[in-house]
Design a protein around this motif. Structure first.
Motif, PDB file in Angstrom:
ATOM      1  N   GLY A 103      11.189  48.572  40.127  1.00  0.00           N
ATOM      2  CA  GLY A 103      12.447  48.114  39.549  1.00  0.00           C
ATOM      3  C   GLY A 103      12.377  48.020  38.036  1.00  0.00           C
ATOM      4  O   GLY A 103      13.309  48.430  37.331  1.00  0.00           O
ATOM      5  N   ILE A 106      12.228  51.672  36.499  1.00  0.00           N
ATOM      6  CA  ILE A 106      13.532  52.347  36.589  1.00  0.00           C
ATOM      7  C   ILE A 106      14.505  51.761  35.574  1.00  0.00           C
ATOM      8  O   ILE A 106      15.219  52.493  34.879  1.00  0.00           O
ATOM      9  N   TRP A 107      14.559  50.439  35.474  1.00  0.00           N
ATOM     10  CA  TRP A 107      15.478  49.789  34.537  1.00  0.00           C
ATOM     11  C   TRP A 107      15.186  50.240  33.106  1.00  0.00           C
ATOM     12  O   TRP A 107      16.096  50.645  32.366  1.00  0.00           O
ATOM     13  N   ARG A 134      21.093  53.010  37.203  1.00  0.00           N
ATOM     14  CA  ARG A 134      20.315  51.840  36.786  1.00  0.00           C
ATOM     15  C   ARG A 134      20.632  50.607  37.636  1.00  0.00           C
ATOM     16  O   ARG A 134      19.842  49.652  37.684  1.00  0.00           O
ATOM     17  N   ALA A 137      17.999  49.108  39.963  1.00  0.00           N
ATOM     18  CA  ALA A 137      16.740  48.591  39.418  1.00  0.00           C
ATOM     19  C   ALA A 137      16.594  47.074  39.534  1.00  0.00           C
ATOM     20  O   ALA A 137      15.573  46.581  40.028  1.00  0.00           O
TER      21      ALA A 137
END
Length: 449
Positions: A103, A106-107, A134, A137
């Motif tokens: 997470g 990805i963010w 997004r 995430a």
């Protein structure tokens, strides 16, 4: 004595667990997970920075119109729902720690692409893809940590631990996040404020993951023979194979569906009909959210003493049924007395927090599949975002605002009547009585990770 009464009496005062001695334990925080809560708060502050202005900002910087901005944000919301489900299902087979790392990465990556490419290019397709994706995430990070909290916290203190989770979660998104934006935006502008958000998210993620090193509960939750695909399938099937979990999902839908529904037509009621204006309505939303933040913590701690079922039924379900009716009818009678609306908004926010124990009950109803149970719970949370507005869309024109409000109150009453069906199996009750954790009781891999 009923099973529910027995569960309500299973507290540190009557069972095997030791009475907490340190200040951290006394306020309900699991000591090994403290830095996880600190990191979560910072992460969610960063994620919430944009919440107050992202829609008009997108419309003015490449989306092309408010409608296109709404399309982007709708896709973002869909990804939030998907991420919320995946967080639980993947935590079972990958472990909460890996899900949190995923997470965070990805963010951060998608935020850099959003700020460095999509926005400068003023490209609607790029914004749609990058910003929308997004959305997956933050649920992976936050709800991955929730699975960790539910597995590694002493079972008799789960209510307190979950209360602290939602205190950090809602304290950051949107409350403190919006507060940070209100201070930075006039000084450095909206665009640079989005870079500040990235810094806060990375800082929070690093603090959480480093602070949780060595803490039990971050590893694989499922049995060795469970594959990722099977876990994803089980995270849906459990709602049918274990009807109590399915019912818990419906109770979670009822928790916030009326809230999202009220946000559709209450602005007209308070801003126009009662004459408080848009600013007056927005202040009520802030009061509701602020009251909910601290009430999450209060009811989490209270539920460990009063009982999870009792807290959910009387303060959550019945409390919300009364509060939602008062929120509509009392201001109608009070007229220009704005303070009455403020009190009603706060009461509704407090009552919503009475649902905090549903996370505890969902994990206890299937202690060996708590990740899958939380996946179903999160599906209910996502479904609430469109069930509430759907009810408004179907009934507002025929029944009016009062009629829709009564429907919402009735849903809360039905949820309250169903709470007694959320039975906790004997093995889970034994875990609570002995003061163990769900991970230890399941005999799963709990090596530090």
């Amino acid at each position: 004595m009923t099973e529910e009464d027995a569960m309500s009496m299973t507290t540190p005062r009557t069972a095997g667990p030791e009475t907490p001695t340190g200040i951290i334990e006394r306020i309900g925080l699991p000591r090994p997970l403290v830095w996880g809560f600190v990191g979560l708060l910072l992460f969610m502050i960063g994620d919430g920075v944009e919440s107050g202005y992202i829609s008009p900002y997108l419309a003015a910087h490449g989306a092309g119109s408010a409608t296109n901005a709404a399309i982007i944000i709708s896709f973002y919301g869909l990804m939030v729902t998907l991420g919320s489900w995946l967080a639980g299902a993947l935590s079972d087979v990958w472990g909460p720690r890996r899900v949190m790392v995923l997470g965070l990465v990805i963010w951060a990556v998608l935020q850099v692409l959003f700020l460095g490419i999509a926005l400068p290019a003023a490209s609607f397709p790029l914004m749609f893809a990058v910003y929308g994706l997004r959305g997956i995430a933050y649920p992976l990070f936050a709800y991955g940590f929730l699975v960790w909290v539910l597995g590694a916290s002493p079972a008799h203190r789960l209510g307190s631990a979950v209360g602290w989770f939602y205190f950090a979660f809602t304290g950051g998104l949107p409350t403190l996040g919006s507060l940070v934006a209100s201070g930075t935006e006039p000084v450095i502008g909206e665009y640079r404020t989005l870079w500040i958000a990235l810094g806060l998210v990375v800082l929070g993620g690093v603090i959480a993951l480093l602070g949780l090193r060595g803490a039990q509960g971050g590893g694989r939750q499922a049995a060795p023979d469970v594959t990722t695909g099977r876990s994803l399938l089980n995270s849906v099937a459990i709602a049918f194979t274990n009807p109590r979990v399915g019912l818990g999902c419906l109770v979670r839908v009822v928790n916030t569906a009326p809230q999202f529904g009220l946000f559709v037509f209450f602005p007209t009621v308070f801003a126009d009909e009662l004459g408080f204006g848009t600013a007056g309505w927005l202040r009520l939303v802030f009061v509701l959210g602020a009251a909910n933040i601290f009430a999450n913590l209060f009811f989490g701690i209270l539920s460990d003493r009063l009982g999870w079922h009792r807290t959910l039924r009387w303060f959550g379900c019945v409390g919300c049924a009364i509060a939602v009716l008062l929120f509509y009818y009392l201001p109608q009678q009070a007229g220009a007395h704005y303070w009455v609306s403020v009190v009603c908004a706060a009461l509704f926010g407090v009552s919503l927090a009475g649902f905090t124990p549903i996370s505890v009950l969902m994990s206890l109803m299937a202690p060996g599949q708590k990740g899958n149970s939380i996946a179903v719970l999160n599906l209910g949370a996502g479904a609430a975002t469109f069930v509430g507005p759907l009810i408004v869309a179907v009934f507002l024109s025929s029944l009016g605002a009062a009629g829709v409000t009564i429907i919402f109150a009735a849903l809360y009453v039905l949820a309250g009547l169903s709470v007694h069906l959320l039975k906790v199996p004997p093995e889970a009750r034994q875990i609570v009585a002995e003061g163990g954790t769900l991970d230890e009781a399941a005999g799963q891999d709990q090596r530090p990770s």
